[in-house]
Each structure stands twice: as C-alpha cells, then as structure tokens.
Design an enzyme around this catalytic site. Structure first.
Site, PDB file in Angstrom:
ATOM      1  N   ASP A 269      -3.658  -9.260   8.006  1.00 41.27           N
ATOM      2  CA  ASP A 269      -2.676  -8.435   8.708  1.00 41.27           C
ATOM      3  C   ASP A 269      -2.321  -9.035  10.070  1.00 41.27           C
ATOM      4  O   ASP A 269      -1.170  -8.994  10.504  1.00 41.27           O
ATOM      5  CB  ASP A 269      -3.218  -7.010   8.900  1.00 41.27           C
ATOM      6  CG  ASP A 269      -3.506  -6.337   7.566  1.00 41.27           C
ATOM      7  OD1 ASP A 269      -2.818  -6.663   6.583  1.00 41.27           O
ATOM      8  OD2 ASP A 269      -4.423  -5.493   7.511  1.00 41.27           O
TER       9      ASP A 269
ATOM     10  N   GLY B 215      -7.331 -18.800   3.189  1.00 40.42           N
ATOM     11  CA  GLY B 215      -8.638 -18.552   3.810  1.00 40.42           C
ATOM     12  C   GLY B 215      -9.099 -19.752   4.613  1.00 40.42           C
ATOM     13  O   GLY B 215      -8.332 -20.303   5.412  1.00 40.42           O
TER      14      GLY B 215
ATOM     15  N   GLU C 187       0.798  -1.235   0.000  1.00 39.37           N
ATOM     16  CA  GLU C 187       0.000   0.000   0.000  1.00 39.37           C
ATOM     17  C   GLU C 187       0.830   1.284   0.000  1.00 39.37           C
ATOM     18  O   GLU C 187       0.298   2.353   0.239  1.00 39.37           O
ATOM     19  CB  GLU C 187      -0.979   0.010   1.185  1.00 39.37           C
ATOM     20  CG  GLU C 187      -2.186  -0.872   0.932  1.00 39.37           C
ATOM     21  CD  GLU C 187      -3.257  -0.762   2.005  1.00 39.37           C
ATOM     22  OE1 GLU C 187      -4.413  -1.093   1.696  1.00 39.37           O
ATOM     23  OE2 GLU C 187      -2.955  -0.372   3.149  1.00 39.37           O
TER      24      GLU C 187
ATOM     25  N   ASP D  26     -16.404 -10.224  10.887  1.00 41.35           N
ATOM     26  CA  ASP D  26     -15.760  -9.259   9.988  1.00 41.35           C
ATOM     27  C   ASP D  26     -14.334  -9.739   9.726  1.00 41.35           C
ATOM     28  O   ASP D  26     -13.520  -9.782  10.636  1.00 41.35           O
ATOM     29  CB  ASP D  26     -15.776  -7.875  10.667  1.00 41.35           C
ATOM     30  CG  ASP D  26     -15.100  -6.795   9.834  1.00 41.35           C
ATOM     31  OD1 ASP D  26     -14.625  -7.084   8.719  1.00 41.35           O
ATOM     32  OD2 ASP D  26     -15.042  -5.651  10.319  1.00 41.35           O
TER      33      ASP D  26
END
Ligand code: RIB
Ligand code: NA
Length: 343
Positions: free
Chosen positions: A289, A254, A154, A283
C-alpha cells in the site's frame, strides 16, 4: 491548483497478533501480543498518498480524499481510523457511516519466526456495501474530475469494474491507478482494463490476471513457487500494453525488487529495479500500500505540471516508492508504519 487524488476503497480495523510461529490445526499457542491498528488497503493507500504529499511537517502539495464506508457509531473508526487518516492529510468527508453493518476487519497473524511474514483474514463488513456507482461517481467528481483515482480489490468487483469503465471513458477520463489486491476470485477481464493508466500487481496477482487468457497458455511460465523470469514479465506486460492499452504496468516482486513496463506510441521503457536493502524486517503489512500511495502521489504531482503521463519519470517514481516501502517494513502496523514524505 493542487492536484487531487481520490481513493475509492476499503477501510478496515486490523487486529494484529504477533507470534513466534503459526499454530497448526487443533493447536493452541501462546502468542507475543495483540494490538489494534487502523488499516484496509484503500485507507492505507490514501494515507500513503497523504503522507507522501507532505513536503514538510506543515505543507502538503497534493489533496487526498478517501471514499468508502464504515459501520455507524464505530468507536474504532472514531478513535483510530478517522484521526489517523486526518493526521495524514486525508479528507474523510467521502467516508459514509452506514447503519446496520460493521466496519471491515482484518485479523492479521505476523509470524516473527518467518521474517515478519503475515497472513490476513478479511471480513468486508461495510466495504461490501460500497456499491452505489452513481453516488460514488458523484462524490468523486463533486468539485471536478480528480487528477488521479486509486482503487484496489477490497470493495465489490462490480463497483470496481463499473468505476474502471466510467473513469476510463472519454466522459470522465482521468488517470486511474488500479491495484487489484487482493485479486477478485472471479478475476478481472483484460477488457475491463481498457484505457487504464497504471496497473500495479504483485507476482501472485499478475499470475491470477492471466489465468483466463488462453493465448498466453503457451507461454512457458515459471513454476508457481518460483519467481517470474524477466522474459515472462516482458511478455505479460507487452500483452497488457497491446490488448488493453495500459500505459504503465508495475509488478512488485518483494525482495527481488520492482519491474515496470511503460509503453507509449513513441517509446518503450522497461526495467527491473532492485529492492532497497533492509537490515531487519519487523512487519511487512502495508508495504504494498505504501508503494502504491507513493507512486500515485508522484503521478499526481507530475499531472499538476503537464497534461498526460508521457514524460513521467517512472524509474524515479518507483525508486521513491521503493524507499518508502522499505521504511514501512521496518516498523509495526500498516498505516502507522507509512513514512511522511519529508522523513
Ligand atoms: O494491505 C494491508 C491491509 O490488508 C491491512 O491493513 C488489512 O486491513 C488488509 O486489508
Ligand atoms: Na509495516
């Protein structure tokens, strides 16, 4: 001495809207709530490192510092981001407050109808100005070369490629943990990863990393919507070990779990570790992260004991990082949902 982790990356303010479903084009929908949270992949990972390092509410065994940029006089930075970083044991002295630019923002839509799946729109703002290589290196090495440097996707690609080159060079040689999330649209040349200690990617990023690698075009790959097969993962990670000399490659899958491949001249350790079962996903923001930060802290602790990563227990580090990520997805928000190490 306590080991030191420096995270060079983004800081964002997250505007999170929860909705029972995502509106279609031209549609207006009543959503559930809108809340403002501290976020950004860089600062989330710094917070995960900091929180993981708390062995009790009052003691932290790893020093963590954030290096990045926000807009000057930003009330959200002052009231949300900075205090959250500091409460998580992360030093913010390396965060530059820049004039004439906004703090990065992320507009996040959490789809309550779809297991809390999220969609994120990022406006980089000050993160796009993290480009003064000499200054970043100076800040990052101000009291010695850090044990671990953590980076994501980012901040500008040129900054990341420059820092990878510097920190993997004999002059600064340190343990770099690179999480190219999100992957730069121009990709990352495999050559830029030469000498990297740890690469952490999800399936999408892993596929994107290989789109320009001609030699692998002949490798049968699973369909883009299908999970990667273990054979495919073995081949891709072997390529990364051989071509770039990366020591540890971690692919987060995942709900399928986490695959890792760890290769030194003496041995090869690879395995697919199942995900931790979670009753109710609230959520998923920040789960990746959390994983990277917990893993980085395990690496830093190891390096405080012995030189080099050769004897790192990767399976154990992945296991702990998995458990922390599982806690994160059961809570709202990104940074605030990251657990402390003693929890
Ligand atoms: O990884 C989650 C983060 O990505 C969010 O906090 C948001 O800021 C985006 O950058
Ligand atoms: Na979360």
């Amino acid at each position: 001495h306590k080991p030191v982790i420096r995270v060079v990356g983004s800081l964002n303010i997250d505007f999170v809207t929860r909705t029972p479903r995502v509106p279609g084009p031209g549609e207006t929908l009543s959503a559930t709530s809108m809340t403002v949270h501290p976020g950004g992949k860089g600062s989330n990972q710094a917070v995960a490192c900091g929180k993981a390092a708390f062995t009790s509410p009052s003691s932290q065994d790893v020093v963590v510092e954030m290096i990045g940029a926000v807009g000057a006089n930003d009330p959200y930075y002052a009231s949300l981001l900075k205090p959250t970083l500091e409460k998580s044991g992360v030093s913010t002295t390396g965060v530059e407050e820049m004039e004439g630019v906004q703090t990065g923002t992320a507009t996040i839509i959490v789809d309550e109808g779809s297991h809390g799946e999220n969609r994120i729109l990022v406006v980089p703002g000050a993160n796009a100005r993290v480009n003064d290589l000499a200054k970043i290196i100076e800040t990052a090495t101000k009291d010695g070369i850090p044990d671990v440097v953590v980076m994501q996707g980012e901040i500008p690609r040129s900054t990341v490629l420059g820092l990878l080159k510097a920190f993997n060079s004999p002059h600064y040689k340190t343990c770099v943990i690179f999480n190219p999330a999100p992957m730069f649209p121009e990709g990352v040349p495999i050559d830029a990863l030469k000498g990297l200690a740890v690469l952490v990617v999800n399936e999408t990023e892993c596929r994107q990393l290989f789109t320009c690698v001609d030699e692998l075009k002949t490798v049968p790959t699973s369909g883009l919507d299908e999970p990667m097969t273990e054979l495919e993962l073995n081949r891709l990670t072997t390529y990364l070990h051989n071509k770039a000399g990366i020591l540890i490659v971690v692919v987060t899958l995942g709900s399928q779990g986490v695959y890792y491949s760890f290769e030194t001249p003496d041995f090869l350790d690879r395995s697919l570790i199942p995900a931790v079962k979670v009753e109710r996903v609230v959520d998923t923001t920040g789960a990746g992260d959390t994983f990277v930060g917990y893993f980085a802290t395990a690496v830093a602790r190891h390096l405080a004991q012995v030189k080099g990563l050769e004897n790192l227990n990767v399976r154990e580090a992945v296991g702990r990082a998995n458990e922390a990520a599982a806690k994160c997805v059961q809570r709202n928000g990104a940074m605030e949902s990251i657990p402390f190490g003693y929890e």
